[in-house]
Design a protein around this motif. Structure first.
Motif, PDB file in Angstrom:
ATOM      1  N   ARG A  80       0.802  -1.226   0.000  1.00 24.12           N
ATOM      2  CA  ARG A  80       0.000   0.000   0.000  1.00 24.12           C
ATOM      3  C   ARG A  80       0.833   1.273   0.000  1.00 24.12           C
ATOM      4  O   ARG A  80       0.294   2.372  -0.103  1.00 24.12           O
ATOM      5  CB  ARG A  80      -0.923   0.013   1.223  1.00 24.12           C
ATOM      6  CG  ARG A  80      -1.865  -1.160   1.246  1.00 24.12           C
ATOM      7  CD  ARG A  80      -2.735  -1.131   2.467  1.00 24.12           C
ATOM      8  NE  ARG A  80      -3.487  -2.375   2.592  1.00 24.12           N
ATOM      9  CZ  ARG A  80      -4.321  -2.637   3.582  1.00 24.12           C
ATOM     10  NH1 ARG A  80      -4.512  -1.749   4.526  1.00 24.12           N
ATOM     11  NH2 ARG A  80      -4.954  -3.793   3.622  1.00 24.12           N
ATOM     12  N   TYR A  81       2.142   1.128   0.142  1.00 31.69           N
ATOM     13  CA  TYR A  81       3.024   2.284   0.233  1.00 31.69           C
ATOM     14  C   TYR A  81       4.187   2.148  -0.742  1.00 31.69           C
ATOM     15  O   TYR A  81       4.624   1.055  -1.052  1.00 31.69           O
ATOM     16  CB  TYR A  81       3.579   2.431   1.662  1.00 31.69           C
ATOM     17  CG  TYR A  81       2.524   2.857   2.660  1.00 31.69           C
ATOM     18  CD1 TYR A  81       2.363   4.186   3.005  1.00 31.69           C
ATOM     19  CD2 TYR A  81       1.670   1.927   3.232  1.00 31.69           C
ATOM     20  CE1 TYR A  81       1.390   4.589   3.903  1.00 31.69           C
ATOM     21  CE2 TYR A  81       0.688   2.312   4.127  1.00 31.69           C
ATOM     22  CZ  TYR A  81       0.554   3.646   4.463  1.00 31.69           C
ATOM     23  OH  TYR A  81      -0.418   4.027   5.343  1.00 31.69           O
ATOM     24  N   HIS A  82       4.691   3.284  -1.186  1.00 33.66           N
ATOM     25  CA  HIS A  82       5.891   3.309  -2.017  1.00 33.66           C
ATOM     26  C   HIS A  82       7.098   3.050  -1.117  1.00 33.66           C
ATOM     27  O   HIS A  82       7.023   3.194   0.104  1.00 33.66           O
ATOM     28  CB  HIS A  82       6.051   4.668  -2.711  1.00 33.66           C
ATOM     29  CG  HIS A  82       4.978   4.970  -3.705  1.00 33.66           C
ATOM     30  ND1 HIS A  82       4.899   4.343  -4.924  1.00 33.66           N
ATOM     31  CD2 HIS A  82       3.931   5.834  -3.656  1.00 33.66           C
ATOM     32  CE1 HIS A  82       3.858   4.804  -5.588  1.00 33.66           C
ATOM     33  NE2 HIS A  82       3.246   5.712  -4.839  1.00 33.66           N
ATOM     34  N   ALA A  83       8.226   2.724  -1.710  1.00 33.92           N
ATOM     35  CA  ALA A  83       9.453   2.479  -0.946  1.00 33.92           C
ATOM     36  C   ALA A  83       9.867   3.706  -0.134  1.00 33.92           C
ATOM     37  O   ALA A  83      10.483   3.590   0.917  1.00 33.92           O
ATOM     38  CB  ALA A  83      10.576   2.056  -1.880  1.00 33.92           C
ATOM     39  N   SER A  84       9.490   4.882  -0.615  1.00 35.23           N
ATOM     40  CA  SER A  84       9.837   6.125   0.078  1.00 35.23           C
ATOM     41  C   SER A  84       9.003   6.358   1.333  1.00 35.23           C
ATOM     42  O   SER A  84       9.308   7.239   2.127  1.00 35.23           O
ATOM     43  CB  SER A  84       9.654   7.311  -0.865  1.00 35.23           C
ATOM     44  OG  SER A  84       8.286   7.455  -1.211  1.00 35.23           O
ATOM     45  N   GLY A  85       7.932   5.563   1.505  1.00 31.71           N
ATOM     46  CA  GLY A  85       7.063   5.725   2.665  1.00 31.71           C
ATOM     47  C   GLY A  85       5.781   6.477   2.358  1.00 31.71           C
ATOM     48  O   GLY A  85       4.898   6.585   3.204  1.00 31.71           O
ATOM     49  N   LEU A  86       5.671   7.020   1.138  1.00 32.05           N
ATOM     50  CA  LEU A  86       4.438   7.709   0.750  1.00 32.05           C
ATOM     51  C   LEU A  86       3.364   6.689   0.398  1.00 32.05           C
ATOM     52  O   LEU A  86       3.646   5.666  -0.216  1.00 32.05           O
ATOM     53  CB  LEU A  86       4.690   8.621  -0.453  1.00 32.05           C
ATOM     54  CG  LEU A  86       5.604   9.811  -0.215  1.00 32.05           C
ATOM     55  CD1 LEU A  86       5.866  10.540  -1.522  1.00 32.05           C
ATOM     56  CD2 LEU A  86       4.981  10.752   0.796  1.00 32.05           C
TER      57      LEU A  86
END
Length: 111
Positions: A80-86
Protein backbone atom coordinates in the motif's frame (compact mmCIF):
# COMPACT_ATOMS: atom_id res chain seq x y z
CA UNK A 1 8.65 -37.69 8.21
CA UNK A 2 8.97 -34.61 6.07
CA UNK A 3 6.72 -33.62 3.24
CA UNK A 4 8.19 -34.27 -0.18
CA UNK A 5 9.38 -31.06 -1.79
CA UNK A 6 7.30 -29.80 -4.66
CA UNK A 7 9.44 -28.80 -7.61
CA UNK A 8 6.36 -27.64 -9.52
CA UNK A 9 5.17 -25.26 -6.80
CA UNK A 10 4.22 -21.88 -8.22
CA UNK A 11 5.98 -18.73 -7.17
CA UNK A 12 4.15 -16.47 -4.76
CA UNK A 13 1.11 -14.76 -6.18
CA UNK A 14 -0.50 -11.48 -5.18
CA UNK A 15 -2.99 -13.42 -3.06
CA UNK A 16 -0.16 -15.28 -1.31
CA UNK A 17 1.60 -12.01 -0.55
CA UNK A 18 -1.60 -10.47 0.79
CA UNK A 19 -2.33 -13.47 3.02
CA UNK A 20 1.25 -13.40 4.25
CA UNK A 21 0.95 -9.68 5.03
CA UNK A 22 -2.30 -10.24 6.97
CA UNK A 23 -0.95 -13.17 8.99
CA UNK A 24 2.25 -11.28 9.83
CA UNK A 25 0.25 -8.35 11.20
CA UNK A 26 -2.13 -10.64 13.09
CA UNK A 27 0.78 -12.48 14.69
CA UNK A 28 2.37 -9.18 15.75
CA UNK A 29 -0.93 -8.12 17.33
CA UNK A 30 -1.22 -11.46 19.11
CA UNK A 31 2.34 -11.25 20.46
CA UNK A 32 1.62 -7.72 21.69
CA UNK A 33 -1.55 -8.95 23.42
CA UNK A 34 -3.80 -6.71 21.31
CA UNK A 35 -7.09 -7.36 19.61
CA UNK A 36 -8.59 -5.56 16.65
CA UNK A 37 -11.58 -4.52 18.77
CA UNK A 38 -9.26 -2.94 21.36
CA UNK A 39 -7.59 -0.95 18.59
CA UNK A 40 -10.98 0.26 17.35
CA UNK A 41 -11.90 1.39 20.87
CA UNK A 42 -8.54 2.93 21.75
CA UNK A 43 -8.30 4.98 18.56
CA UNK A 44 -12.02 5.87 18.38
CA UNK A 45 -12.62 4.00 15.13
CA UNK A 46 -15.98 2.58 14.09
CA UNK A 47 -16.31 -1.05 15.17
CA UNK A 48 -14.73 -3.38 12.62
CA UNK A 49 -12.46 -0.79 11.02
CA UNK A 50 -9.21 -2.42 12.18
CA UNK A 51 -10.35 -5.83 10.93
CA UNK A 52 -11.40 -4.46 7.58
CA UNK A 53 -8.09 -2.59 7.32
CA UNK A 54 -6.24 -5.91 7.25
CA UNK A 55 -8.02 -6.76 3.98
CA UNK A 56 -8.66 -3.36 2.40
CA UNK A 57 -6.81 -0.02 2.50
CA UNK A 58 -7.98 2.42 5.17
CA UNK A 59 -5.68 5.26 6.26
CA UNK A 60 -7.04 5.67 9.78
CA UNK A 61 -7.06 1.95 10.42
CA UNK A 62 -3.52 1.53 9.09
CA UNK A 63 -2.25 4.33 11.30
CA UNK A 64 -4.07 2.99 14.37
CA UNK A 65 -2.73 -0.57 13.96
CA UNK A 66 0.79 0.73 13.31
CA UNK A 67 0.63 3.03 16.35
CA UNK A 68 -0.63 0.18 18.55
CA UNK A 69 2.33 -1.93 17.40
CA UNK A 70 4.79 0.96 17.75
CA UNK A 71 5.79 1.03 14.10
CA UNK A 72 4.99 2.87 10.87
CA UNK A 73 2.23 1.80 8.45
CA UNK A 74 4.58 1.54 5.47
CA UNK A 75 6.53 -1.17 7.29
CA UNK A 76 3.38 -3.26 7.79
CA UNK A 77 1.67 -2.76 4.41
CA UNK A 78 4.38 -2.74 1.77
CA UNK A 79 1.78 -3.22 -0.99
CA UNK A 80 0.00 0.00 0.00
CA UNK A 81 3.02 2.28 0.23
CA UNK A 82 5.89 3.31 -2.02
CA UNK A 83 9.45 2.48 -0.95
CA UNK A 84 9.84 6.13 0.08
CA UNK A 85 7.06 5.73 2.66
CA UNK A 86 4.44 7.71 0.75
CA UNK A 87 1.02 6.10 0.49
CA UNK A 88 -0.01 4.99 -2.99
CA UNK A 89 -2.82 7.09 -4.34
CA UNK A 90 -4.94 5.76 -5.86
CA UNK A 91 -4.47 2.31 -4.36
CA UNK A 92 -3.93 -0.53 -6.85
CA UNK A 93 -7.10 -2.49 -7.60
CA UNK A 94 -5.59 -5.72 -6.20
CA UNK A 95 -5.51 -4.11 -2.74
CA UNK A 96 -9.32 -4.22 -2.72
CA UNK A 97 -9.64 -7.85 -3.78
CA UNK A 98 -10.57 -10.05 -0.83
CA UNK A 99 -8.29 -13.09 -0.58
CA UNK A 100 -9.91 -16.50 -0.88
CA UNK A 101 -10.66 -18.37 2.32
CA UNK A 102 -8.70 -21.41 3.42
CA UNK A 103 -11.62 -23.66 2.45
CA UNK A 104 -11.77 -22.13 -1.03
CA UNK A 105 -8.01 -22.60 -1.49
CA UNK A 106 -8.28 -26.26 -0.41
CA UNK A 107 -11.08 -26.89 -2.93
CA UNK A 108 -8.99 -25.26 -5.68
CA UNK A 109 -5.99 -27.40 -4.75
CA UNK A 110 -8.05 -30.60 -5.01
CA UNK A 111 -9.34 -29.68 -8.47
Amino acid sequence: MHRPSQADKQTTTAVDRKISEITTIKSKLYKAGLTLLEIDRTYDLPRGTAGTTLREPNVKGERAIAAALGTRPELLWRTRYHASGLRKSPQPAENYVRPTTMAQRQIEARA
